[in-house]
Design a protein around this motif. Structure first.
Motif, short mmCIF file in Angstrom:
data_model
loop_
_atom_site.label_atom_id
_atom_site.label_comp_id
_atom_site.label_asym_id
_atom_site.label_seq_id
_atom_site.Cartn_x
_atom_site.Cartn_y
_atom_site.Cartn_z
N GLY A 1 0.67 -1.37 0.15
CA GLY A 1 -0.06 -0.24 -0.32
C GLY A 1 1.42 1.23 -0.07
N ALA A 2 0.35 2.41 -0.33
CA ALA A 2 1.03 3.66 0.02
C ALA A 2 1.62 4.03 1.09
CB ALA A 2 -0.12 4.96 -0.62
N SER A 3 2.20 4.84 1.17
CA SER A 3 2.64 5.30 2.59
C SER A 3 0.82 6.32 3.42
CB SER A 3 3.28 6.04 2.89
OG SER A 3 3.71 7.04 1.50
N GLY A 4 1.58 5.78 4.83
CA GLY A 4 0.60 6.07 5.65
C GLY A 4 -1.05 5.41 5.49
N CYS A 5 -0.53 3.92 4.58
CA CYS A 5 -1.97 2.84 4.22
C CYS A 5 -2.08 2.09 5.87
CB CYS A 5 -1.45 2.28 3.57
SG CYS A 5 -0.99 0.70 3.83
N GLY A 6 -1.35 2.32 6.92
CA GLY A 6 -1.27 1.14 8.42
C GLY A 6 -0.61 0.25 7.52
N LYS A 7 0.15 -0.28 6.70
CA LYS A 7 0.79 -1.60 6.82
C LYS A 7 1.96 -2.00 7.74
CE LYS A 7 3.91 0.31 2.70
NZ LYS A 7 3.18 1.56 2.83
N SER A 8 2.95 -0.90 7.85
CA SER A 8 3.64 -1.02 9.05
C SER A 8 2.70 -1.70 10.02
CB SER A 8 4.64 0.31 8.94
OG SER A 8 5.61 0.33 8.01
N THR A 9 1.83 0.02 10.75
CA THR A 9 1.74 -0.58 12.10
C THR A 9 0.94 -2.16 11.82
OG1 THR A 9 0.74 1.80 11.69
CG2 THR A 9 -0.08 0.90 13.22
N LEU A 10 0.69 -2.32 11.15
CA LEU A 10 -0.51 -4.06 11.51
C LEU A 10 0.74 -4.90 11.35
CD1 LEU A 10 -2.45 -5.55 10.74
CD2 LEU A 10 -1.88 -5.94 8.23
N LEU A 11 1.85 -4.69 10.88
CA LEU A 11 3.47 -5.25 11.59
C LEU A 11 3.85 -5.25 12.64
CD1 LEU A 11 4.61 -7.33 8.90
CD2 LEU A 11 6.93 -5.46 9.20
N ARG A 12 3.96 -3.78 13.00
CA ARG A 12 4.18 -3.60 14.43
C ARG A 12 3.57 -4.00 15.78
NH1 ARG A 12 8.56 0.11 15.38
NH2 ARG A 12 7.07 1.04 16.93
N LEU A 13 2.40 -4.39 15.05
CA LEU A 13 1.09 -4.78 15.89
C LEU A 13 1.94 -6.28 16.06
CD1 LEU A 13 -2.34 -2.82 15.65
CD2 LEU A 13 -0.83 -2.74 17.17
N VAL A 14 1.32 -6.92 15.03
CA VAL A 14 2.08 -8.27 14.54
C VAL A 14 3.21 -7.98 16.08
CG1 VAL A 14 2.62 -10.80 13.57
CG2 VAL A 14 0.98 -8.94 12.35
N ALA A 15 4.15 -8.13 16.15
CA ALA A 15 5.76 -7.34 16.20
C ALA A 15 5.51 -7.66 17.72
CB ALA A 15 6.42 -7.39 15.65
N THR B 1 -5.70 -1.01 19.85
CA THR B 1 -6.61 -0.57 20.37
C THR B 1 -7.82 -1.74 20.57
OG1 THR B 1 -5.95 1.49 19.17
CG2 THR B 1 -7.69 1.17 20.42
N ALA B 2 -8.16 -2.53 19.51
CA ALA B 2 -8.88 -3.67 19.92
C ALA B 2 -8.57 -4.62 18.79
CB ALA B 2 -10.67 -3.04 19.46
N GLY B 3 -8.94 -6.17 18.98
CA GLY B 3 -8.66 -6.91 18.46
C GLY B 3 -7.81 -7.96 18.79
N ARG B 4 -7.41 -9.46 18.20
CA ARG B 4 -6.57 -10.21 18.75
C ARG B 4 -5.48 -11.08 17.62
NH1 ARG B 4 -8.77 -15.47 21.94
NH2 ARG B 4 -9.24 -15.88 19.68
N ILE B 5 -4.37 -11.59 17.98
CA ILE B 5 -3.05 -11.74 17.35
C ILE B 5 -3.04 -13.15 17.42
CG2 ILE B 5 -1.19 -11.46 16.45
CD1 ILE B 5 -1.32 -8.52 17.58
N ARG C 1 1.66 -10.08 24.91
CA ARG C 1 2.79 -10.73 24.81
C ARG C 1 3.90 -10.14 24.62
NH1 ARG C 1 2.96 -16.92 23.25
NH2 ARG C 1 0.74 -17.92 24.40
N ASP C 2 4.91 -9.82 24.92
CA ASP C 2 6.21 -9.21 24.85
C ASP C 2 6.49 -9.91 23.77
OD1 ASP C 2 6.91 -7.15 26.84
OD2 ASP C 2 9.21 -7.81 26.45
N PRO C 3 7.48 -8.53 22.91
CA PRO C 3 8.45 -9.42 21.92
C PRO C 3 9.05 -10.48 21.59
CG PRO C 3 7.98 -7.12 21.67
CD PRO C 3 7.43 -7.60 22.76
N SER C 4 9.15 -11.06 23.00
CA SER C 4 10.22 -11.79 22.22
C SER C 4 9.71 -12.63 22.98
CB SER C 4 11.64 -11.12 23.67
OG SER C 4 10.95 -11.46 24.77
N ALA C 5 8.69 -13.09 23.52
CA ALA C 5 7.63 -13.86 24.08
C ALA C 5 6.94 -14.25 22.72
CB ALA C 5 7.28 -13.41 25.12
N ARG C 6 7.21 -14.14 21.62
CA ARG C 6 5.77 -14.23 20.86
C ARG C 6 6.76 -15.21 19.63
NH1 ARG C 6 2.59 -8.95 19.50
NH2 ARG C 6 2.22 -8.57 21.25
#
Lengths: 278, 355
Positions: free
Chosen positions: B36-50, B56-60, B70-75
């Motif tokens: 997606g173009a910059s600002g579309c939320g793709k990096s945010t999505l990745l950082r949430l998974v990381a 703010t809501a939802g589950r991984i 969980r902490d990044p290192s525990a994932r």
């Protein structure tokens, strides 16, 4: 051709002049230390050192002079004080800069600005209250009282913070993904990366600590806690005849440790600065 | 090895909603490219998974386990960053070994794992070097090595090739693909580069303003873009989009008064329905009997050329032609019925033919 030569010569001439200006007083001290005290007092200083007078160095180191104890002890006190101040400042400012840079906690910026504010309040300004505190803690005339009030450092905190801010966020994140906790990150990443800064700061702070005059004068009246800077002043008698050759010898001795630190550490931090990829 | 599932993932920074609900499921070993173009939320999505940001809501869920808090290192995940984020004071070996060291693995095991990863990546000769002594491509490899040695359940790539020059990018792209195929690690790969997206992904997720627009295979996304945004974003040069009106019982589109037949397809929208007609530059055909477009610019690309034509009213058209095609001041073109895409002009969504 002639013109460009002239252009190259002028900066050199200026530099040589400046070096002479700085070096001349030091040379006078070295030359003067080997000469007769009375001759110096008359203003008859020869610019050529007298090898026969070199014994004065041994004399001041071991015996001192009228009004002041042996210089070896004063050098030791000075070295101890400068080391504690330099290392203490680094040990205190590194974690505090680490905290205000990498952690989110309530009043984080307040904490930072409070530290920053103390930049405007050097020892000389808070002399009386600090003395009062040391007095209440019964730390007058102690090595602790001599050093601890000088250990807090806004400058070093600020410097470390600026360095930490230049580190990319990804570095912190990569370490988090690798499972490094805050202390581990500090020990394994931050401190090794800041090596050059620590070396540079150590030099500056050591010289700062070494040159302290007002605070030691006030807080330590016990001759055993005389620093070398205090010792020089005490040697200059008000009513007795001042042994100027001893004063100059002590001044030369007092000059050596900071110079040594600068020379030794310089190699270190220049290396750190040129190798840096930050 | 494990799958990844996202359920209703949202993220706001203050009043600014960056991710507006993402649901996603990755099969074990699948490589999904988020584009997606910059600002579309793709990096945010990745950082949430990381785990570098908390949603703010939802589950991984990784491997059917909820790791949202969980902490990044525990994932049990590894991430490759755009600027590599190598530890500058550590050797290549130590960079790769650091995560394992923290996990307390025995030295011999660390050695074995790092050796295996470095020979896989061709880093054997560089293990004692510091990152600053490496080229961009080598640094990128070390960053990958650091991810591989951990043997994680999930790889995350955050625009890993953006800092490389074009030639190296193509080479590393191939390497990443081969490596991912070989290791079969479930991967999320974020990029703004549509060529990377097309070549790397088993599937693509096209994001636009915090919303997933289309999730499909690269072929599917290219051949049947879900809306005008995807149509314009995927494919280079972009698809031509022309405003038109549906007519004759849904079998023709009128563009500027010229009726373009839609072949044997029929669209279940009333006549006069405003639509957007899409056609890729390579599908526009030169046709002496076609409509006339004044040529504005011709770009030579070597084996082919791009012809940009435009009309006084602002409508523009790009053609991709073989190099050497005869051109004059105007081109006469027609739009082959089989290559046309139709979108609803009001919603931008793709219209499908009935029957």
């Amino acid at each position: 051709m002639m013109r460009s030569r002239l252009v190259a010569l002028i900066p050199h001439a200026v530099l040589i002049l400046a070096v002479l200006l700085f070096a001349f007083p030091i040379w006078i001290a070295i030359a003067g230390s080997t000469q007769d005290s009375a001759a110096i007092a008359r203003g008859d200083i020869s610019l050529i050192p007298d090898p026969a007078g070199l014994g004065v160095y041994r004399d001041v180191l071991v015996n001192g002079s009228a009004g002041a104890g042996p210089v070896w002890r004063a050098l030791l006190v000075s070295a101890g004080m400068a080391l504690v101040i330099a290392l203490g400042k680094i040990a205190l400012s590194l974690p505090s800069a680490y905290a205000v840079t990498f952690f989110r906690f309530p009043f984080r910026m307040t904490a930072f600005w409070l530290i920053f504010l103390t930049l405007m309040l050097p020892v000389e300004v808070r002399l009386i209250p600090t003395f009062q505190v040391m007095s209440s803690l019964d730390l007058i005339n102690s090595f602790t009282g001599l050093t601890i009030p000088l250990v807090a450092s806004a400058t070093a905190t600020l410097l470390f913070r600026q360095t930490f801010l230049t580190l990319p966020d990804e570095l912190v994140e990569a370490a988090r993904m690798d499972g490094a906790g805050p202390l581990r990150f500090l020990k394994d990443i931050i401190i090794p990366i800041s090596g050059a800064n620590i070396a540079a700061l150590f030099v500056i702070l050591f010289v700062y600590g070494w040159n302290q005059y007002l605070w030691p004068l006030l807080v330590a009246t016990d001759p055993k806690l005389d620093t070398v800077v205090i010792g020089i002043v005490k040697m200059i008698g008000v009513d007795t005849a001042t042994e100027w050759n001893k004063v100059m010898a002590t001044a030369v001795l007092a000059l050596l440790p900071p110079v040594a630190v600068v020379l030794l550490m310089q190699r270190w931090f220049v290396k750190g600065l040129t190798e840096g990829d930050k | 090895m494990a799958g990844l599932r996202l359920e209703g993932l949202r993220k706001s920074f203050g009043a600014n909603e960056i991710l507006k609900g993402v649901d996603l499921a990755l099969a074990d070993g699948e490589m999904l490219v988020i584009v997606g173009a910059s600002g579309c939320g793709k990096s945010t999505l990745l950082r949430l998974v990381a785990g570098l940001e908390s949603p703010t809501a939802g589950r991984i869920l990784i491997d059917d386990q909820d790791v949202t808090g969980r902490d990044p290192s525990a994932r049990d995940i590894a991430m490759v960053f755009q600027n590599y984020a190598l530890y500058p004071h550590m050797s290549v070996f130590d960079n790769m070994a650091y995560g394992l060291k923290i996990r307390g693995l025995p030295k011999s095991e660390i050695r074995a794992k790092v050796d295996a990863a470095s020979s896989l990546l061709g880093l054997d000769a560089l293990l004692d070097r510091k990152p600053r002594q490496l080229s961009g491509g080598q640094r990128q490899r070390v960053a990958m090595g650091r991810a591989i040695v951990r043997d994680p359940k999930l790889f995350l790539f955050d625009e890993p090739l953006s800092n490389l020059d074009a030639k190296l990018r193509v080479q590393m792209r191939g390497e990443i693909r081969r490596l991912q195929r070989r290791l079969r690690v479930t991967s999320l790969y974020v990029t703004h580069d549509q060529v990377e997206a097309m070549t790397l992904g088993d599937r693509l997720l096209v994001m636009h303003q915090g919303v997933p627009v289309q999730l499909a295979t690269p072929t599917e996304v290219f051949e049947r873009p879900a809306d005008t945004y995807v149509a314009g974003f995927i494919g280079s040069p972009a698809m031509n989009l022309l405003p038109g009106i549906l007519g004759r019982n849904g079998t023709v589109v009128a563009v500027e008064g010229t009726e373009i037949p839609l072949g044997n397809r029929r669209f279940a929208r009333p006549d006069g329905h405003p639509v957007t007609l899409g056609i890729r530059p390579e599908h526009v055909a030169l046709d002496p009997a076609g409509t006339s477009w004044p040529v504005e610019v011709v770009e030579l690309l070597g084996s082919e050329m791009l012809v940009h034509a435009g009309r006084a009213d602002g409508a523009s058209l790009t053609l991709r032609l073989p190099n050497g095609a005869a051109l004059s001041d105007t081109v006469r073109v027609s739009f082959p019925a089989g290559q046309l895409h139709l979108f609803d002009r009001a919603t931008g969504l793709r219209l499908e033919a009935v029957a």
